[in-house]
Design a protein around this motif. Structure first.
Motif, PDB file in Angstrom:
ATOM      1  N   ALA A 481    -104.140  53.945  98.462  1.00 18.16           N
ATOM      2  CA  ALA A 481    -105.089  54.251  99.535  1.00 18.16           C
ATOM      3  C   ALA A 481    -104.848  55.682  99.999  1.00 18.16           C
ATOM      4  CB  ALA A 481    -104.900  53.282 100.696  1.00 18.16           C
ATOM      5  N   LYS A 482    -105.954  56.420 100.218  1.00 18.29           N
ATOM      6  CA  LYS A 482    -105.864  57.818 100.630  1.00 18.29           C
ATOM      7  C   LYS A 482    -106.724  58.055 101.874  1.00 18.29           C
ATOM      8  CE  LYS A 482    -105.429  59.639  95.878  1.00 18.29           C
ATOM      9  NZ  LYS A 482    -106.124  60.444  94.837  1.00 18.29           N
ATOM     10  N   PRO A 483    -106.332  59.023 102.712  1.00 19.22           N
ATOM     11  CA  PRO A 483    -107.178  59.368 103.859  1.00 19.22           C
ATOM     12  C   PRO A 483    -108.506  59.942 103.391  1.00 19.22           C
ATOM     13  CG  PRO A 483    -105.425  60.962 103.590  1.00 19.22           C
ATOM     14  CD  PRO A 483    -105.120  59.847 102.642  1.00 19.22           C
ATOM     15  N   MET A 484    -109.526  59.805 104.205  1.00 20.98           N
ATOM     16  CA  MET A 484    -110.870  60.264 103.832  1.00 20.98           C
ATOM     17  C   MET A 484    -110.906  61.766 103.540  1.00 20.98           C
ATOM     18  SD  MET A 484    -113.101  57.867 103.595  1.00 20.98           S
ATOM     19  CE  MET A 484    -113.663  56.271 104.181  1.00 20.98           C
ATOM     20  N   ASP A 485    -110.091  62.525 104.255  1.00 20.62           N
ATOM     21  CA  ASP A 485    -110.112  63.980 104.073  1.00 20.62           C
ATOM     22  C   ASP A 485    -109.040  64.456 103.101  1.00 20.62           C
ATOM     23  OD1 ASP A 485    -107.897  63.435 105.578  1.00 20.62           O
ATOM     24  OD2 ASP A 485    -108.321  64.900 107.168  1.00 20.62           O
ATOM     25  N   PHE A 486    -108.666  63.579 102.174  1.00 20.90           N
ATOM     26  CA  PHE A 486    -107.620  63.921 101.203  1.00 20.90           C
ATOM     27  C   PHE A 486    -107.967  65.202 100.445  1.00 20.90           C
ATOM     28  CE2 PHE A 486    -106.175  63.616  96.756  1.00 20.90           C
ATOM     29  CZ  PHE A 486    -104.795  63.619  96.962  1.00 20.90           C
ATOM     30  N   ASP A 487    -106.981  66.080 100.350  1.00 23.46           N
ATOM     31  CA  ASP A 487    -107.131  67.360  99.651  1.00 23.46           C
ATOM     32  C   ASP A 487    -106.086  67.414  98.541  1.00 23.46           C
ATOM     33  OD1 ASP A 487    -107.180  69.961  98.729  1.00 23.46           O
ATOM     34  OD2 ASP A 487    -107.247  70.872 100.716  1.00 23.46           O
ATOM     35  N   PRO A 488    -106.490  67.322  97.276  1.00 21.44           N
ATOM     36  CA  PRO A 488    -105.512  67.267  96.170  1.00 21.44           C
ATOM     37  C   PRO A 488    -104.660  68.523  96.050  1.00 21.44           C
ATOM     38  CG  PRO A 488    -107.730  67.562  95.326  1.00 21.44           C
ATOM     39  CD  PRO A 488    -107.876  67.269  96.773  1.00 21.44           C
ATOM     40  N   SER A 489    -105.030  69.588  96.721  1.00 22.53           N
ATOM     41  CA  SER A 489    -104.216  70.806  96.659  1.00 22.53           C
ATOM     42  C   SER A 489    -103.051  70.769  97.653  1.00 22.53           C
ATOM     43  CB  SER A 489    -105.094  72.042  96.939  1.00 22.53           C
ATOM     44  OG  SER A 489    -105.544  72.052  98.287  1.00 22.53           O
ATOM     45  N   LYS A 490    -103.025  69.752  98.515  1.00 22.59           N
ATOM     46  CA  LYS A 490    -101.956  69.631  99.505  1.00 22.59           C
ATOM     47  C   LYS A 490    -100.993  68.515  99.118  1.00 22.59           C
ATOM     48  CE  LYS A 490    -104.801  71.290 103.359  1.00 22.59           C
ATOM     49  NZ  LYS A 490    -105.343  70.966 104.707  1.00 22.59           N
ATOM     50  N   LYS A 491     -99.850  68.496  99.784  1.00 21.75           N
ATOM     51  CA  LYS A 491     -98.842  67.458  99.551  1.00 21.75           C
ATOM     52  C   LYS A 491     -98.817  66.510 100.748  1.00 21.75           C
ATOM     53  CE  LYS A 491     -95.741  69.984  96.436  1.00 21.75           C
ATOM     54  NZ  LYS A 491     -95.898  69.027  95.318  1.00 21.75           N
ATOM     55  N   TYR A 492     -98.806  65.206 100.442  1.00 22.64           N
ATOM     56  CA  TYR A 492     -98.911  64.181 101.477  1.00 22.64           C
ATOM     57  C   TYR A 492     -97.680  63.270 101.466  1.00 22.64           C
ATOM     58  CZ  TYR A 492    -103.867  65.309 102.043  1.00 22.64           C
ATOM     59  OH  TYR A 492    -105.052  65.946 102.296  1.00 22.64           O
ATOM     60  N   PRO A 493     -97.380  62.687 102.630  1.00 20.69           N
ATOM     61  CA  PRO A 493     -96.340  61.654 102.666  1.00 20.69           C
ATOM     62  C   PRO A 493     -96.864  60.383 102.002  1.00 20.69           C
ATOM     63  CG  PRO A 493     -97.395  61.830 104.804  1.00 20.69           C
ATOM     64  CD  PRO A 493     -97.947  62.950 103.967  1.00 20.69           C
ATOM     65  N   VAL A 494     -95.978  59.637 101.359  1.00 23.70           N
ATOM     66  CA  VAL A 494     -96.348  58.383 100.699  1.00 23.70           C
ATOM     67  C   VAL A 494     -95.630  57.234 101.387  1.00 23.70           C
ATOM     68  CG1 VAL A 494     -96.236  57.033  98.576  1.00 23.70           C
ATOM     69  CG2 VAL A 494     -96.804  59.465  98.482  1.00 23.70           C
ATOM     70  N   PHE A 495     -96.397  56.181 101.679  1.00 20.69           N
ATOM     71  CA  PHE A 495     -95.855  54.995 102.330  1.00 20.69           C
ATOM     72  C   PHE A 495     -96.003  53.834 101.346  1.00 20.69           C
ATOM     73  CE2 PHE A 495     -95.557  53.370 106.990  1.00 20.69           C
ATOM     74  CZ  PHE A 495     -94.491  52.555 106.647  1.00 20.69           C
ATOM     75  N   PHE A 496     -94.893  53.376 100.765  1.00 18.82           N
ATOM     76  CA  PHE A 496     -94.908  52.271  99.805  1.00 18.82           C
ATOM     77  C   PHE A 496     -94.855  50.935 100.541  1.00 18.82           C
ATOM     78  CE2 PHE A 496     -93.148  55.706  97.188  1.00 18.82           C
ATOM     79  CZ  PHE A 496     -93.881  55.559  96.020  1.00 18.82           C
ATOM     80  N   TYR A 497     -95.707  50.015 100.114  1.00 21.23           N
ATOM     81  CA  TYR A 497     -95.618  48.627 100.578  1.00 21.23           C
ATOM     82  C   TYR A 497     -95.059  47.792  99.433  1.00 21.23           C
ATOM     83  CZ  TYR A 497     -96.929  43.874 101.839  1.00 21.23           C
ATOM     84  OH  TYR A 497     -96.895  42.520 102.101  1.00 21.23           O
TER      85      TYR A 497
END
Length: 719
Positions: A481-497
């Motif tokens: 699942a990704k936020p609506m404003d996801f930008d592939p050029s940026k780095k995001y935190p990942v939350f594993f379930y």
């Protein structure tokens, strides 16, 4: 069925538009394809063949005139469908509300009365009619009672019931791990009752403390055999209603070292009993003579790991795992002994065994149509995240998919008892849940009349599926699942379930991500759920049972190795990696935090098993073996063994009233973390159960605690 409904002269029948039928809440009647729905305590029955009409069998006014108060929670029908029992005022026993009040109504007159009036309020369990319609039997306070419907006389059929001697129902661990709640069965002629009797006298109590509801703390004992402890001694008795005498079945094996998992009457003088040995790697079918008590073994199966007598992840209780065919001359039985879950036809004497589903993919039995000789089963040959309905003919063995191609994703079916119709629910990550009533064979839609609508889910994040191959060569399915404003050029935190154990899968093709993590995804997190080896997905026996004697080891490594591959993705910030799980998933979360601190920087573990020795014997020994035979693995698999390695940010949450994964797990872990001077956050919920929902404000507080911790220790947003 139809002729009986015509006899209900009191009822009011009316023509309704088909769209008025509430198919979402329908419940099927036995031995038919009629169903009933209740709206404001008005009970209507529909025949699927004539959906333009319905029959109101009970009205709110009739209930009120009989003194009935409360809500209709369920109906129990007699064989002729001319009488019903209404279940109401229910109360929770362990996981579910399985005790309450029952009312009897004669549909020919509309008159009703409460049953068990001289017994404790809301104490009746599993009431059902005798085959001759003269009596109703039920359980109350661990004894079985008979109530005559004409005279109202109540007769105790067992009298020794206590908190330790349990008649007609089961102890905690049978319900939790063998999906067994209803513990008695009427004979077809109504002259006898077969019942389970559990003697838990030797089973130790786990004591919980309720410190919130009275001036002084109250000790709450729970019968709980932990790993390595013998189960309760269980046997099956046959009560003769005329003489009130009980005859015990002579089933081989020590009653406190085997499990009597299921039972079914075959004739008025014989029952089939399914027995598992203590290690749960051998199943034996017995045909038992109810007069002599003699038990004859007719079929036996063994496994190098464990045997699934029923689909353990289905959430269904008390169902008999075999379906009789050919006028009782044979039965259908599911087994994954050949590497796939397949359906077999076994003769009733056990002398012949025939493979029915021969394709090289898992086939999980769903229903059988005796008229067409059609077996319906769920399968997903190419995508383990999805579910589809298939059929095969018991004679020709020809197999084909029933679910139309348009319904890609997850498909669930609730069949009429004659398997001619079903309620079908479809969903996927790209579409909302949608439901219809269908006819079989052919999957023809009956309701609703409107064209099928495949709406996109109304959520504030996107979802997609992926596969990842670990350094060990293990390919795992994942949902992201990704936020609506996801930008592939940026780095995001990942939350594993994570969950990772044999009771459930998490990488499912369904519309929504795990709800707690879904709360923070829109703020700038990527949510990921993956299924490791050992999860109950349709990838064959080797995949599911590779976790045998390796819980806490294989699943932990698979999750960590898959995470390492994900950390290579360009849009993943390896410094902001979080993980969360509950119960067995809580144990995996702790193991990941302790054993792979280079990967997981923050974690939230809820109600976790921190030491494999602390959980119940049926579940733990099924997947881990008996402790004395596998002690080194028990130690290696337990999070508490590795607690000294904690480096990241840990929030641990538990309820002190948890009868499933006891609060003891929390205190032992806390002591170990203190011993090694490890800093962590802790939230304890007084007197809450395993699900941590009881009490005003609890659910919101739990969510707020969860969100606050992750926002502080794993900041959101792409960078």
């Amino acid at each position: 069925m139809k002729k009986y409904l015509l006899l209900l002269l009191f009822v009011c029948s009316a023509v309704f538009a088909q769209n008025d039928v509430d198919i979402n809440n329908l419940k099927w009647l036995p031995d038919s394809h009629s169903f009933w729905v209740s709206q404001n305590n008005n009970v209507a029955v529909y025949d699927v063949d004539k959906l333009d009409k319905h029959t109101t069998i009970l009205t709110q006014q009739q209930l009120s005139e009989s003194g009935f108060t409360g809500e209709i929670e369920d109906l129990v029908w007699n064989t002729a469908k001319t009488k019903v029992l209404l279940y109401t005022n229910s109360k929770k026993v362990w996981r579910a509300n399985t005790k309450g009040d029952y009312w009897f109504f004669d549909l020919a007159t509309g008159k009703g009365k409460q049953l068990g009036k001289n017994l404790d309020a809301s104490s009746l369990m599993f009431a059902k009619f005798s085959g001759d319609n003269e009596n109703v039997a039920y359980v109350s306070n661990h004894n079985i009672y008979l109530e005559n419907l004409n005279t109202g006389k109540i007769t105790p059929l067992t009298t020794d019931g206590t908190d330790k001697i349990i008649n007609g129902t089961f102890d905690w661990v049978y319900e939790e791990e063998l999906a067994a709640r209803d513990g008695f069965r009427w004979s077809p002629d109504g002259k006898s009752i077969a019942f389970w009797r559990a003697d838990a006298s030797a089973t130790k109590f786990h004591f919980m403390i309720n410190s919130t509801d009275s001036l002084y703390p109250v000790v709450v004992p729970v019968e709980y055999p932990k790993a390595g402890e013998k189960p309760s001694s269980v046997k099956i008795g046959i009560i003769d209603i005329a003489s009130l005498q009980t005859n015990w079945l002579n089933i081989p094996g020590e009653p406190d070292n085997n499990y009597l998992v299921r039972m079914k009457w075959l004739t008025n003088q014989s029952v089939m009993v399914i027995q598992l040995n203590r290690n749960q790697n051998q199943v034996t079918f017995y045909n038992c003579d109810t007069k002599s008590g003699a038990a004859k073994a007719i079929y036996k199966e063994e496994s190098a790991a464990w045997i699934d007598v029923f689909d353990i992840s289905s959430g269904e209780y008390d169902g008999f795992p075999c379906h009789f065919v050919d006028n009782g001359k044979a039965f259908l039985w599911s087994s994954d002994a050949d590497g796939w879950m397949h359906i077999y036809k076994i003769s009733s004497d056990g002398k012949s065994k025939e493979l029915i589903t021969k394709a090289n993919f898992d086939a999980y039995f769903q229903a059988y149509n005796d008229k067409t000789k059609t077996i319906y089963f769920k399968a997903s040959p190419t995508d383990a995240t999805q579910r589809y309905l298939y059929e095969t003919n018991i004679n020709s063995k020809k197999t084909k998919r029933v679910t139309p191609d348009v319904f890609d994703g997850t498909n669930e079916y609730s069949f009429s008892t004659d398997a001619m119709y079903a309620k079908h629910t479809n969903s996927s990550i790209s579409r909302e849940y949608n439901t219809r009533l269908i006819a079989l064979p052919g999957h023809k839609k009956i309701l609703p009349q409107e064209a099928d609508s495949f709406q996109a889910p109304q959520r504030d994040y996107t979802m997609e599926k992926f596969k990842v191959t670990t350094a060990d060569g293990i390919e795992m399915d994942g949902i992201m699942a990704k936020p609506m404003d996801f930008d592939p050029s940026k780095k995001y935190p990942v939350f594993f379930y994570v969950y990772g154990e044999p009771m459930a899968s998490v990488a499912n093709d369904e519309p929504y991500f795990y709800p707690f993590i879904a709360q923070v995804i829109p703020q700038g997190y990527i949510g990921i759920a993956m299924d490791n080896r050992g999860t109950p997905v349709m990838k064959g026996t080797k995949w599911r049972k590779s976790i045998y004697k390796n819980i806490g080891i294989i699943n932990t490594r698979d999750q960590a190795m898959a995470a390492r591959e994900i950390l290579k993705w360009k849009f993943v910030d390896s410094d902001r990696i979080a993980v969360h799980g509950w119960s067995g998933g809580g144990a995996v979360t702790l193991n990941l935090m302790f054993q792979y601190p280079d990967i997981y920087k923050s974690g939230i573990a809820i109600s976790a098993v921190t030491d494999q020795h602390f959980y119940d014997n049926i579940y733990t020994e099924r997947y881990m073996g008996i402790p004395g035979e596998n002690e080194a693995t028990y130690i290696q698999a337990s999070p508490v063994t590795h607690a000294k390695n904690l480096k990241g940010n840990l929030l641990y949450i538990h309820g002190t009233g948890d009868d499933n994964v006891h609060y003891k797990n929390a205190e032992v872990l806390i002591n170990e973390l203190i011993k090694y001077d490890k800093m962590f956050d802790l939230m304890i919920y007084p007197n809450r159960s395993h699900s941590i929902y009881e009490g005003e404000g609890t659910s919101k507080h739990l969510l707020d605690t969860f969100v606050r911790f992750i926002q502080k220790n794993c900041p959101a947003g792409g960078k």
